[in-house]
Design a protein around this motif. Sequence first.
Motif, mmCIF file in Angstrom:
data_model
loop_
_atom_site.group_PDB
_atom_site.id
_atom_site.type_symbol
_atom_site.label_atom_id
_atom_site.label_comp_id
_atom_site.label_asym_id
_atom_site.label_seq_id
_atom_site.Cartn_x
_atom_site.Cartn_y
_atom_site.Cartn_z
ATOM 1 N N GLY A 182 0.817 -1.215 0.000
ATOM 2 C CA GLY A 182 0.000 0.000 0.000
ATOM 3 C C GLY A 182 0.847 1.260 0.000
ATOM 4 O O GLY A 182 0.535 2.240 -0.678
ATOM 5 N N SER B 86 -4.151 3.279 -3.017
ATOM 6 C CA SER B 86 -4.212 2.172 -2.066
ATOM 7 C C SER B 86 -5.630 1.617 -1.934
ATOM 8 O O SER B 86 -5.799 0.462 -1.563
ATOM 9 N N MET C 125 -6.344 -2.156 -2.212
ATOM 10 C CA MET C 125 -7.122 -2.840 -1.183
ATOM 11 C C MET C 125 -8.279 -3.620 -1.798
ATOM 12 O O MET C 125 -8.572 -4.744 -1.382
ATOM 13 N N CYS D 151 -4.193 -0.967 4.648
ATOM 14 C CA CYS D 151 -3.917 -0.486 3.286
ATOM 15 C C CYS D 151 -4.109 1.020 3.165
ATOM 16 O O CYS D 151 -3.294 1.708 2.549
#
Length: 132
Positions: free
Chosen positions: A65, A88, A92, A118
């Motif tokens: 991330g 991110s 995710m 994340c």
Amino acid sequence: MPKILKTHKKNDKKQSKITVYCISALKGLMIFLNGLGLLSLLLLKNSTDSVVFYVFSFVIMALGGFFSGFSAYRKLRGRGFLNGIIASAIYMGIIFIFTIALMRFNISANILIIAPVCMISGFLGGTVGANT
């Protein structure tokens, strides 16, 4: 006198923001998959169930991330925290889909830890990218 239409060559190959976010998320996913491969080799050699390996999996996820947020900011500039969070979030989402599919749609409370890990690491990646 006839009007001549000017055509412009596309020398400037800027990508759209969505493409940059997706590419950044894929870069983070590659880091995650490489780290997950390393973790599986460690588990294969040790064959003991430990909290260290559990935490190490979330550290690997956070590194992915972080790198996706950092990479998104480097390509787009602008607001680092926003670029990091968006990249991110895509990262995710990909991890959520893979995790739920591999667990045969048996959702547990441990999956909910993925979201803050994340998002916070993507936020930090975009912010660090903006401040360096």
